[in-house]
Design an enzyme around this catalytic site. Structure first.
Site, PDB file in Angstrom:
ATOM      1  N   GLY A  71      43.694  43.355  58.897  1.00  8.31           N
ATOM      2  CA  GLY A  71      44.403  43.034  57.644  1.00  8.31           C
ATOM      3  C   GLY A  71      43.739  44.835  56.560  1.00  8.31           C
ATOM      4  N   ASP A  90      41.909  32.085  65.505  1.00  7.77           N
ATOM      5  CA  ASP A  90      41.615  30.946  64.585  1.00  7.77           C
ATOM      6  C   ASP A  90      40.145  31.108  64.208  1.00  7.77           C
ATOM      7  OD1 ASP A  90      41.375  30.052  61.623  1.00  7.77           O
ATOM      8  OD2 ASP A  90      43.436  29.822  61.653  1.00  7.77           O
ATOM      9  N   SER A 109      34.405  39.043  45.913  1.00  5.51           N
ATOM     10  CA  SER A 109      34.803  39.569  45.222  1.00  5.51           C
ATOM     11  C   SER A 109      34.264  39.788  43.821  1.00  5.51           C
ATOM     12  CB  SER A 109      36.075  38.362  44.724  1.00  5.51           C
ATOM     13  OG  SER A 109      37.018  39.015  44.235  1.00  5.51           O
ATOM     14  N   TYR A 148      40.658  30.039  44.069  1.00  2.00           N
ATOM     15  CA  TYR A 148      40.054  31.956  45.125  1.00  2.00           C
ATOM     16  C   TYR A 148      39.188  31.426  44.445  1.00  2.00           C
ATOM     17  CZ  TYR A 148      39.730  36.323  46.137  1.00  2.00           C
ATOM     18  OH  TYR A 148      39.235  37.270  47.281  1.00  2.00           O
ATOM     19  N   LYS A 177      35.157  32.041  46.483  1.00  4.66           N
ATOM     20  CA  LYS A 177      34.129  33.349  47.312  1.00  4.66           C
ATOM     21  C   LYS A 177      32.726  32.429  46.826  1.00  4.66           C
ATOM     22  CE  LYS A 177      36.532  36.546  48.653  1.00  4.66           C
ATOM     23  NZ  LYS A 177      36.760  36.099  50.543  1.00  4.66           N
ATOM     24  N   TYR A 220      33.963  43.028  45.862  1.00  7.28           N
ATOM     25  CA  TYR A 220      35.000  44.238  45.483  1.00  7.28           C
ATOM     26  C   TYR A 220      35.409  44.083  44.261  1.00  7.28           C
ATOM     27  CZ  TYR A 220      35.226  43.519  50.584  1.00  7.28           C
ATOM     28  OH  TYR A 220      34.552  42.924  51.918  1.00  7.28           O
ATOM     29  N   ASN A 240      38.445  46.960  42.640  1.00 11.98           N
ATOM     30  CA  ASN A 240      40.158  46.282  42.942  1.00 11.98           C
ATOM     31  C   ASN A 240      40.586  47.569  44.387  1.00 11.98           C
ATOM     32  OD1 ASN A 240      39.982  45.103  39.724  1.00 11.98           O
ATOM     33  ND2 ASN A 240      41.958  45.291  40.179  1.00 11.98           N
ATOM     34  N   LEU A 285      48.376  45.643  40.863  1.00 13.80           N
ATOM     35  CA  LEU A 285      48.891  46.875  40.354  1.00 13.80           C
ATOM     36  C   LEU A 285      49.836  47.896  41.384  1.00 13.80           C
ATOM     37  CD1 LEU A 285      50.463  48.143  37.856  1.00 13.80           C
ATOM     38  CD2 LEU A 285      47.582  48.279  36.988  1.00 13.80           C
TER      39      LEU A 285
HETATM   40  P1  NAD Z   1      43.898  41.013  54.221  1.00 11.82           P
HETATM   41  O1  NAD Z   1      45.081  39.527  53.816  1.00 11.82           O
HETATM   42  O2  NAD Z   1      45.147  42.319  54.217  1.00 11.82           O
HETATM   43  O3  NAD Z   1      43.778  40.407  55.287  1.00 11.82           O
HETATM   44  C1  NAD Z   1      42.930  39.227  55.883  1.00 11.82           C
HETATM   45  C2  NAD Z   1      43.231  39.417  57.079  1.00 11.82           C
HETATM   46  O4  NAD Z   1      42.180  38.261  57.576  1.00 11.82           O
HETATM   47  C3  NAD Z   1      44.321  39.512  57.518  1.00 11.82           C
HETATM   48  O5  NAD Z   1      44.701  39.755  58.613  1.00 11.82           O
HETATM   49  C4  NAD Z   1      44.580  37.076  58.037  1.00 11.82           C
HETATM   50  O6  NAD Z   1      45.680  37.798  59.155  1.00 11.82           O
HETATM   51  C5  NAD Z   1      43.092  37.407  58.839  1.00 11.82           C
HETATM   52  N1  NAD Z   1      42.690  35.827  58.427  1.00 11.82           N
HETATM   53  C6  NAD Z   1      43.021  34.674  57.211  1.00 11.82           C
HETATM   54  N2  NAD Z   1      42.582  33.690  57.627  1.00 11.82           N
HETATM   55  C7  NAD Z   1      42.289  34.381  58.800  1.00 11.82           C
HETATM   56  C8  NAD Z   1      41.392  32.456  60.230  1.00 11.82           C
HETATM   57  N3  NAD Z   1      41.336  31.856  59.938  1.00 11.82           N
HETATM   58  N4  NAD Z   1      41.224  33.302  61.191  1.00 11.82           N
HETATM   59  C9  NAD Z   1      41.424  34.613  61.667  1.00 11.82           C
HETATM   60  N5  NAD Z   1      42.114  35.880  60.304  1.00 11.82           N
HETATM   61  C10 NAD Z   1      42.616  35.589  59.569  1.00 11.82           C
HETATM   62  O7  NAD Z   1      42.765  40.580  52.734  1.00 11.82           O
HETATM   63  P2  NAD Z   1      42.260  42.131  52.258  1.00 11.82           P
HETATM   64  O8  NAD Z   1      42.617  42.738  51.432  1.00 11.82           O
HETATM   65  O9  NAD Z   1      41.961  42.554  53.728  1.00 11.82           O
HETATM   66  O10 NAD Z   1      40.666  41.212  52.313  1.00 11.82           O
HETATM   67  C11 NAD Z   1      40.188  40.946  52.813  1.00 11.82           C
HETATM   68  C12 NAD Z   1      38.952  39.925  52.569  1.00 11.82           C
HETATM   69  O11 NAD Z   1      38.578  41.121  51.366  1.00 11.82           O
HETATM   70  C13 NAD Z   1      39.280  38.686  52.106  1.00 11.82           C
HETATM   71  O12 NAD Z   1      38.119  37.750  52.372  1.00 11.82           O
HETATM   72  C14 NAD Z   1      39.757  39.186  50.366  1.00 11.82           C
HETATM   73  O13 NAD Z   1      39.199  38.185  50.163  1.00 11.82           O
HETATM   74  C15 NAD Z   1      38.792  39.820  50.269  1.00 11.82           C
HETATM   75  N6  NAD Z   1      39.041  40.498  48.445  1.00 11.82           N
HETATM   76  C16 NAD Z   1      40.082  41.257  49.122  1.00 11.82           C
HETATM   77  C17 NAD Z   1      40.127  42.005  47.944  1.00 11.82           C
HETATM   78  C18 NAD Z   1      41.530  42.893  47.792  1.00 11.82           C
HETATM   79  O14 NAD Z   1      42.079  42.629  46.369  1.00 11.82           O
HETATM   80  N7  NAD Z   1      42.131  43.221  48.586  1.00 11.82           N
HETATM   81  C19 NAD Z   1      39.888  42.160  46.102  1.00 11.82           C
HETATM   82  C20 NAD Z   1      38.567  42.031  46.342  1.00 11.82           C
HETATM   83  C21 NAD Z   1      38.158  40.760  48.018  1.00 11.82           C
HETATM   84  N1  UFG Z   2      49.707  44.115  36.005  1.00 11.28           N
HETATM   85  C1  UFG Z   2      50.395  44.482  35.809  1.00 11.28           C
HETATM   86  N2  UFG Z   2      51.314  44.296  36.635  1.00 11.28           N
HETATM   87  C2  UFG Z   2      51.493  44.136  37.956  1.00 11.28           C
HETATM   88  C3  UFG Z   2      50.394  43.875  38.760  1.00 11.28           C
HETATM   89  C4  UFG Z   2      49.379  43.776  37.764  1.00 11.28           C
HETATM   90  O1  UFG Z   2      50.484  44.971  34.312  1.00 11.28           O
HETATM   91  O2  UFG Z   2      52.355  44.215  38.205  1.00 11.28           O
HETATM   92  C5  UFG Z   2      47.734  44.362  35.228  1.00 11.28           C
HETATM   93  C6  UFG Z   2      46.895  42.902  35.358  1.00 11.28           C
HETATM   94  O3  UFG Z   2      47.199  42.570  34.000  1.00 11.28           O
HETATM   95  C7  UFG Z   2      45.739  43.924  34.872  1.00 11.28           C
HETATM   96  C8  UFG Z   2      45.412  45.022  36.150  1.00 11.28           C
HETATM   97  O4  UFG Z   2      47.168  44.761  36.224  1.00 11.28           O
HETATM   98  O5  UFG Z   2      45.439  43.890  33.938  1.00 11.28           O
HETATM   99  C9  UFG Z   2      45.560  44.686  37.437  1.00 11.28           C
HETATM  100  O6  UFG Z   2      45.434  43.481  38.573  1.00 11.28           O
HETATM  101  P1  UFG Z   2      45.694  43.207  39.113  1.00 11.28           P
HETATM  102  O7  UFG Z   2      47.010  42.163  39.934  1.00 11.28           O
HETATM  103  O8  UFG Z   2      45.999  44.404  40.167  1.00 11.28           O
HETATM  104  O9  UFG Z   2      44.439  43.276  39.752  1.00 11.28           O
HETATM  105  P2  UFG Z   2      43.172  41.894  38.746  1.00 11.28           P
HETATM  106  O10 UFG Z   2      42.072  43.122  38.210  1.00 11.28           O
HETATM  107  O11 UFG Z   2      44.275  40.713  38.778  1.00 11.28           O
HETATM  108  O12 UFG Z   2      43.219  41.271  40.477  1.00 11.28           O
HETATM  109  C10 UFG Z   2      42.019  41.978  41.476  1.00 11.28           C
HETATM  110  C11 UFG Z   2      41.898  41.140  42.982  1.00 11.28           C
HETATM  111  C12 UFG Z   2      41.285  39.975  42.990  1.00 11.28           C
HETATM  112  C13 UFG Z   2      40.012  40.358  42.587  1.00 11.28           C
HETATM  113  C14 UFG Z   2      39.961  41.029  40.950  1.00 11.28           C
HETATM  114  C15 UFG Z   2      38.374  40.789  40.903  1.00 11.28           C
HETATM  115  O13 UFG Z   2      43.558  40.904  43.155  1.00 11.28           O
HETATM  116  O14 UFG Z   2      41.317  39.870  44.893  1.00 11.28           O
HETATM  117  O15 UFG Z   2      41.000  42.002  41.600  1.00 11.28           O
HETATM  118  O16 UFG Z   2      38.368  41.054  39.116  1.00 11.28           O
HETATM  119  F1  UFG Z   2      39.723  38.327  42.557  1.00 11.28           F
END
Ligand code: NAD
Ligand code: UFG
Length: 337
Positions: free
Chosen positions: A10, A58, A124, A148, A152, A176, A178, A199
Site C-alpha cells: 500500500g 490476508d 492515526s 474507522y 484504531k 499519523y 496527514n 485533499l
Molecule cells: P493503503 O490502503 O494504501 O495500504 C493498506 C494495505 O493493506 C493495502 O495494500 C491493502 O491491500 C492491505 N490490506 C488491507 N487489509 C488487509 C488484510 N486483511 N490482509 C492483508 N492486507 C491487507 O493505506 P495507507 O494509506 O498506506 O495506510 C496504511 C495504514 O496507515 C492503515 O492502517 C491506515 O489506517 C493508517 N493510516 C493512514 C493514514 C492516511 O492518511 N493514509 C492516516 C492515518 C493512519
Molecule cells: N478537504 C477539502 N476538499 C477535499 C478534501 C478535503 O476541502 O476534496 C479539506 C478537509 O475539509 C480538511 C482538509 O482538506 O479541512 C484535509 O482533509 P483530508 O480528507 O485530506 O484529511 P483529514 O484531516 O480529514 O483526515 C486525515 C486522514 C485520516 C486521519 C485523519 C486524522 O484521511 O485517515 O487525517 O485527523 F484519521
C-alpha cells in the site's frame, strides 16, 4: 534482521519498505492487494536494488501467517494492513471492525505463538476526535468520532492490555497526522482506486485533468483564511519514522504512542496555493459547504517522537507538492497501467 510488513504493497507500506531496506533490514511483506499493488513491490525493488519476499495473503488467514513465520525468522512486525476510509467506515462499520480488529488479533496471536513481541502499529490522529488544545500531544483525551477511528482506538487499547499482561512486548503506536507526497523517484506514491477523499490526491487529480476542480469544504472555519488546517507530513519522513520506531522496539520494552507530524498546520488554500506555485499548474476551485465531522484545526506536538525516537520531519510543504506531482504526472492512473 527481518521485518514483516503487513500492508506493504500500500501507500505508506511501500515507502516504509524502501526505508527499511535502505537501513539494512530484510523485508517480508504480506498484503492481500485489496488496496495495494504488486507493482508497488516491484518498484520498491527497483528503487533499492534489493529484493522483498512477498506473500499475497490476508492477515486474517492464520495458516498463511503461521507459514510466513515458519519460513522467515521475523524479528519485528510493522502493521499497516487495514481499511482506512472514514466515510466508508460510517456506511460499512462491520467491514471495518472485521478487517482492522480481526486481522490485528490474528496477527498478535501468531506473533505470540512464535515469540515475536515487537510491533509498530499504524494508528492515526483520528483517535483524538475533536481535540480542543493545539498542538495535540499524546496525553490528550482520546475519543474517536468514526467507526474507522474507533478501530484504531480499540486496537491501541488491545495493545496496552496485552503489554500490561506481559511486559516483554514492545509496541510503538504511531499516530499519523496527514500523510501526503511520494517517493522522490516518482515510482511509488498514493494510488486511490476511486475518487480520492483526501485533499492532496484530489488536488493532484485536478492538476492532471482527471477531476474538474477542487471543492474546498468550507471557508468559515476559525483559521487564517477560513479553510480547514491540518498537519501534512511527507510520506518519506513518515516511513523514516517507522525505521526509528523499529529501532526503538529493539532496545526498549513498553507500549507507547507517538505522534508523527510536523507540528505545523497548513490550510486548504495554503496547500492549494503551494501546489500551484511549486508545480506551475492551475488548480481551479469552488468553495462548498463544510464536510460533516471536520474540525477547524489539527496539528501535532511531535516532541515525544523527537526526544524518544530521535525522529523529526525534514521535508517541507513544497517538497510534498513537488513529489506528489512528480508521481501523479508520471503515473496518471496510479499502478493501473
Ligand atoms: P493503503 O490502503 O494504501 O495500504 C493498506 C494495505 O493493506 C493495502 O495494500 C491493502 O491491500 C492491505 N490490506 C488491507 N487489509 C488487509 C488484510 N486483511 N490482509 C492483508 N492486507 C491487507 O493505506 P495507507 O494509506 O498506506 O495506510 C496504511 C495504514 O496507515 C492503515 O492502517 C491506515 O489506517 C493508517 N493510516 C493512514 C493514514 C492516511 O492518511 N493514509 C492516516 C492515518 C493512519
Ligand atoms: N478537504 C477539502 N476538499 C477535499 C478534501 C478535503 O476541502 O476534496 C479539506 C478537509 O475539509 C480538511 C482538509 O482538506 O479541512 C484535509 O482533509 P483530508 O480528507 O485530506 O484529511 P483529514 O484531516 O480529514 O483526515 C486525515 C486522514 C485520516 C486521519 C485523519 C486524522 O484521511 O485517515 O487525517 O485527523 F484519521
Amino acid at each position: 534482521m527481518s521485518i514483516l510488513i503487513t500492508g506493504g504493497a500500500g501507500y505508506i507500506g511501500s515507502h516504509t519498505c524502501v526505508e527499511m531496506l535502505a537501513a539494512g533490514y530484510e523485508v517480508v511483506v504480506i498484503d492481500n492487494l485489496s488496496n495495494g499493488s504488486k507493482l508497488a513491490i516491484e518498484r520498491v525493488e527497483q528503487i533499492t536494488g534489493k529484493s522483498v519476499r512477498f506473500y499475497n495473503a490476508d492477515v486474517r488467514n492464520k495458516e498463511a501467517l503461521c507459514r510466513i513465520f515458519e519460513e522467515n525468522s521475523i524479528d519485528a512486525v510493522v502493521h499497516f494492513a487495514g481499511y482506512k476510509a472514514i466515510g466508508e467506515s460510517v456506511k460499512e462499520p462491520l467491514m471495518y471492525y472485521e478487517n482492522n480488529i480481526v486481522n490485528t488479533l490474528t496477527l498478535l496471536e501468531v506473533m505470540r505463538e512464535f515469540g515475536v513481541k515487537k510491533m509498530v502499529f499504524s494508528s492515526s490522529a483520528s483517535v483524538y476526535g475533536k481535540s480542543e488544545a493545539m498542538p495535540v500531544s499524546e496525553d490528550a483525551p482520546l475519543c474517536a468520532i468514526s467507526p474507522y477511528g474507533r478501530t484504531k482506538l480499540f486496537i491501541e487499547e488491545m495493545l496496552r492490555d496485552l503489554y500490561a499482561s506481559d511486559n516483554s512486548w514492545c509496541m510503538a503506536l504511531l499516530r499519523y497526522f496527514n500523510p501526503v507526497g511520494a517517493h522522490q523517484s516518482g515510482m511509488i506514491g498514493e494510488a486511490p482506486k476511486e475518487i480520492p477523499n483526501n485533499l492532496m490526491p484530489y488536488i493532484s487529480q485536478v492538476a492532471v485533468g482527471k477531476l474538474e476542480h477542487l471543492n474546498v469544504f468550507g471557508n468559515d472555519y476559525n483559521t487564517s483564511d477560513g479553510t480547514g488546517s491540518r498537519d501534512y507530513i511527507h510520506v518519506v519522513d513518515l516511513a523514516k519514522g517507522h525505521v526509528k520506531a523499529v529501532e526503538w522496539t529493539m532496545s526498549e520494552s513498553g507500549c507507547e504512542a507517538f505522534n508523527l507530524g510536523t507540528g505545523k498546520g497548513t490550510t486548504v488554500m495554503e496547500l492549494r496555493d503551494a501546489f500551484v506555485r511549486t508545480n506551475g499548474v492551475d488548480i481551479p476551485y469552488v468553495v462548498t459547504s463544510r464536510r460533516p465531522g471536520d474540525c477547524d484545526v489539527l496539528y501535532a506536538c511531535a516532541d515525544k517522537a523527537r526526544s524518544e525516537l530521535n525522529w523529526q520531519a525534514q521535508l517541507s510543504i513544497e517538497d510534498m507538492c513537488r513529489d506528489t506531482w512528480n508521481w501523479q504526472k508520471n503515473n496518471p492512473d496510479g499502478y493501473e497501467k
